[in-house]
Structure formats: C-alpha cells, structure tokens
Design an enzyme around this catalytic site. Structure first.
Site, PDB file in Angstrom:
ATOM      1  N   LYS A   1      -4.550 -11.187  -8.958  1.00 48.54           N
ATOM      2  CA  LYS A   1      -5.929 -11.078  -8.455  1.00 48.54           C
ATOM      3  C   LYS A   1      -6.931 -10.828  -9.585  1.00 48.54           C
ATOM      4  O   LYS A   1      -8.103 -11.167  -9.446  1.00 48.54           O
ATOM      5  CB  LYS A   1      -6.015  -9.990  -7.400  1.00 48.54           C
ATOM      6  CG  LYS A   1      -5.247 -10.379  -6.141  1.00 48.54           C
ATOM      7  CD  LYS A   1      -5.423  -9.410  -5.010  1.00 48.54           C
ATOM      8  CE  LYS A   1      -4.703  -9.885  -3.759  1.00 48.54           C
ATOM      9  NZ  LYS A   1      -3.222  -9.821  -3.869  1.00 48.54           N
TER      10      LYS A   1
HETATM   11  C1  LIG Z   1      -2.395 -10.595  -3.098  1.00 43.15           C
HETATM   12  C2  LIG Z   1      -0.995 -10.794  -3.533  1.00 43.15           C
HETATM   13  C3  LIG Z   1      -0.192 -11.829  -2.995  1.00 43.15           C
HETATM   14  C4  LIG Z   1      -0.685 -12.736  -1.907  1.00 43.15           C
HETATM   15  O1  LIG Z   1      -1.719 -13.567  -2.332  1.00 43.15           O
HETATM   16  P1  LIG Z   1      -2.666 -14.296  -1.303  1.00 43.15           P
HETATM   17  O2  LIG Z   1      -3.733 -14.939  -2.087  1.00 43.15           O
HETATM   18  O3  LIG Z   1      -3.199 -13.216  -0.393  1.00 43.15           O
HETATM   19  O4  LIG Z   1      -1.829 -15.277  -0.554  1.00 43.15           O
HETATM   20  C5  LIG Z   1       1.082 -12.008  -3.495  1.00 43.15           C
HETATM   21  N1  LIG Z   1       1.572 -11.191  -4.449  1.00 43.15           N
HETATM   22  C6  LIG Z   1       0.845 -10.190  -4.984  1.00 43.15           C
HETATM   23  C7  LIG Z   1       1.462  -9.322  -6.015  1.00 43.15           C
HETATM   24  C8  LIG Z   1      -0.463  -9.953  -4.556  1.00 43.15           C
HETATM   25  O5  LIG Z   1      -1.181  -8.963  -5.091  1.00 43.15           O
END
Ligand SMILES: *Cc1c(COP(=O)(O)O)cnc(C)c1O
Length: 474
Positions: free
Chosen positions: A113
C-alpha cells in the site's frame, strides 16, 4: 483525460477534481473515459526508464490538469531509493524455474500500500496547496491501510490524519509502527472495540454532512482512482524486469502472468488496466484466503457479499473482506461500460439480494480478461512459507504465501509467473513462528520500534467523543 462514474453519471470530471473525492455523486466509482494504448515502440522506450520515470509516463496519460514539471517533481519525491530501499523500487527475485517474487513491500510500512499511498500523499499536499484548502482525513484500519496512510501524510502541509484502530487487536509490530509516529498532524485513536466498531464510527461521522463539510472530512480509502493508477506502474515495472533477458536477445514481447493476493481488489484491479493498455499479460491469478468471495465469482459468475458472521479472521488478515470495493470497476468494464446495469448490480441488487449472478452472455466475456482464481487456507500458508524457506531460503509473509500457492496451480510452460509480494514477514511474526519455529527477519532500522514512545488516545465506542476529538485537534 476525463473521468466518469461506474453507475451511469456521465458528467466528465478532471483528475484533480476526483482526486480529493471518494465516491461519485451517484454512489459509483470514478473511471477514466478510455484506456490509452501503449504501442510496442513506446514500451521499448520505457524499458530504460527509472521507476519514477516510468510512473511519470504512465500517470501523464491519465493526468492532464497538473503541469508536467510539477507531476514529475511529485513522482520523483514519492519513489526514491531512500524510501523504498532499492533503485528498482519493486525488485524481482527468482524462486523455482518460471516463478518470481516481485517485492512491493519495501516501503516505510512494509506493505504494498505504500507504493500508492506515498504518491497520494504528494498529490494531496500539492492539490490542497494549489486550492488553498485543508483536509482532515478520517479512517478506520485493522493494520496496513492506516499505517501506510499515516506514513504517507506525516508532516504534509494542509493535511491531518485521524486514524481509528481497534485497541490491542493489531499485531504488536503494527501497533508500534503506527503509534510511534511523532508528527503533530497524525492522530491515533485506539477504540475500545473491534474493527467494525471503528468503521461504524467513520461511517456515522461521514453521514453527518454538516459536520463533514464544516471540518472538511476526507478519506484515503482504496477506491481512490489515483491509488489504482499508481499500482498500474508496478505491473509494467515487473514485466520489464522479468523480460530483460528476452529483450536483450531481441525476442518479441514475451507474455507474463501475475499472481495477486486479493482483498478489496485494489491491487489486482490495476492488472486488467495494464493489460487493456497493451501490456502483454497472459493470466491474472487472483488468490483469496478462506474469505473466498472473489474466487467464487471467477469460478461461478455469482458475487455474494458475506455478512460479519461469515467473515473469517485469518492469518492473512489484510485479505479478510466480506465484499471487494474496487471490484465494481472491473465489472463496469466487463459489462461493456453499461452504467445502468452496473448501478443495478452494485446498488439495488446488492441491497435486495446480497449479491448478483452474471447473465450467461456476460459470464461468457470473463475469459477475455485473463483472470483465473483459487483459494488458500491457513494450512496452505504454513506449508508454503515452510517450503519456500527450506527450498529457496526466501522468507515470505502470509499474504504472499496465499498468492504463491494459487500461482503454482496455474503455471503455464514458457510463461513467467510474477507473484506480487504484498507485505514483509516481519509484520506477521506469530504465523512465521508457527510455520518456521523462528522469528522473521526485520529490515534494518526497525529492530527496537516496540520500545519507542507512543502517541495514541484511547476512546470508547462513541461517535460524539470522536467528533469532539476532531474539533479540538483539527
Ligand atoms: C491490502 C493488502 C492486501 C489486499 O489488497 P487489496 O488491494 O485490498 O486487494 C493483500 N496483502 C496485504 C499485505 C495487504 O496489506
């Protein structure tokens, strides 16, 4: 480039208009009116660019209301080796023949993210400054989103962050990571409840339109188009790295597959966008954990939202979702951009029936997008983490393990598979200990964060208390 809603509102808005907004007025998500096509010559030219240079080229195709020199500066500020640890920003590493890990998790909060959020922080500060406005970001987090938002917005002019988290329920590392931030514009509120209580408070505050306007309340949730756009870049960056040798041999555009651990679908929804722009992607492998809403959809054509009671708490917690917010974007494209039909499915049909089933003619269009799917359980995660450590000396986190497990079920001869690494194992230590009998390695500089001073205010599950906190700290 102009943007329209997925639910039929055809009013065209510019990028900087939709940047600071959440949903479109009709409740839909913003989408570009078309996807620019990237031809072979352009792809070849992009191969030699830095990550920031590549991001600038891709973003420029979608953003025409920020002067290029400014956009270039914002991108250069977001994607540096100092912040992401390597010059590649998203380096790849090989596992078994044909399988690579693409590391998206080397940013400040050790999760993918950061890649979108660091850019969003720079864009928000720029746009607010340009308008002479300020913004109070209010959010709820069970871990990764909140900390990525805080690390992206810390010290940014014109922005305060009020982040609600369930007291004592995040991993010790995640708590330390969020609560140790010293910046005056970052406010941690530990709610005496669970994540859903935090989310309910955010919804209640946002539903008070008078309060929302007066205190300029905004969000940084995953439905922001700028986040999805930022994620398109690393599909390109991964493709360039894994095809470097083939390009040196002069081979024509090899096809590559990507495996993505999915929750709210923000990460994997950037995949079809890259593919529709012309990136030679063979398959998009969607992996879920025990919360398999999306695996079910791609197997059956039925999307059935789960209730709270049916949403499992798993050892890949960032994928514990009951519905996938960004998924509406993909369905809009799948339905030939029929806003009325998309609006019916994600509006009345979801409320009335808790989901929908595609018509046969709609379902027949699915294969053209390259999606395949699968699910992974706690036992699969443990086995995959153990096997990857023993055979390759590579330690992966629980979410990445879900992606790798499902990726292996869809390998095709001669097609490289890139598994997106969405977090580092240090964030989810207890499952690593369960799988390997040892603590995960921690990146340098984070050894003692649990003992740093903490800034965090404990509040009861009480909307008025949260509002009063915002009023006195905004
Ligand atoms: C947010 C997250 C996901 C999922 O991603 P999305 O964009 O919500 O599908 C998977 N793995 C980790 C470690 C995350 O922080």
């Amino acid at each position: 480039m102009k943007y329209v809603s997925t639910r039929g509102d055809r009013t065209e808005r510019g990028f900087s208009e939709i940047l600071l907004e959440g949903l479109a007025p009709d409740g839909g998500l913003y989408m570009p009116v078309s996807y620019p096509k990237v031809d072979t010559a352009t792809l070849e030219r992009w191969r030699s660019l830095s990550y920031a240079g590549l991001a600038f080229e891709i973003l420029s195709l979608y953003i025409d209301d920020i002067p290029p020199a400014d956009l270039r500066r914002l991108v250069d500020q977001a994607y540096t080796e100092a912040v992401f640890g390597t010059p590649e920003i998203v380096p790849i590493r090989p596992l078994e023949p044909g399988v690579w890990i693409e590391a998206l998790s080397n940013g400040p909060t050790l999760a993918f993210k950061d890649l979108a959020m660091q850019l969003l922080g720079a864009l928000f500060e720029y746009e607010l400054g340009r308008r002479g406005q300020t913004l109070n970001i209010l959010g709820a987090t069970s871990g990764d989103t909140g900390s990525a938002a805080e690390y992206a917005m810390r010290g940014k002019r014109g922005v305060n962050v009020f982040m609600l988290s369930p007291q004592g329920r995040m991993s010790p590392f995640q708590q330390a990571q969020m609560y140790s931030l010293p910046d005056a514009n970052i406010h941690n509120l530990a709610v005496e409840g669970v994540f859903d209580d935090c989310q309910d408070i955010v919804k209640a505050v946002s539903a008070d339109l008078e309060f929302k306007r007066r205190w300029r309340i905004g969000t940084v949730n995953s439905i922001n188009w700028a986040r999805l756009l930022a994620q398109v870049v690393y599909y390109y960056a991964g493709w360039f790295q894994v095809t470097a040798a083939a390009a040196r041999r002069g081979e024509p555009l090899p096809r590559v597959s990507f495996a993505v651990p999915a929750g709210n679908c923000g990460n994997i929804c950037a995949g079809p966008v890259a593919r529709m722009m012309g990136l030679p992607i063979e398959q998009l492998v969607l992996a879920t954990n025990e919360n398999d809403v999306l695996d079910e959809f791609f197997r059956t054509g039925t999307y059935r939202v789960r209730g709270r009671a049916e949403t499992h708490e798993t050892s890949s917690p960032s994928m514990d979702i009951s519905k996938a917010s960004n998924f509406e974007r993909f369905v809009f494209d799948l339905l030939g951009r029929d806003g009325a039909r998309t609006g019916e499915l994600f509006g009345p049909a979801l409320v009335r029936d808790g989901g929908f089933t595609l018509r046969p003619d709609e379902k027949a269009r699915l294969p053209a997008y390259g999606f395949v799917s699968g699910r992974s359980t706690h036992a699969d995660r443990l086995a995959t983490i153990r096997d990857t450590w023993q055979r390759f000396g590579s330690m992966i986190d629980t979410h990445t393990a879900d992606g790798l497990k499902v990726a292996r079920e869809h390998l095709r001869p001669g097609v490289p598979m890139l598994v997106l690494e969405t977090a580092l194992p240090a964030k989810f230590a207890s499952t690593i200990v369960e799988a390997l009998g040892r603590e995960p390695v921690r990146p340098p500089g984070l050894e003692g964060i649990e003992s740093l001073p903490r800034r965090c205010t404990v509040v009861p599950v009480d909307v008025e208390r949260v509002k009063r906190y915002i009023e006195t700290h905004a």
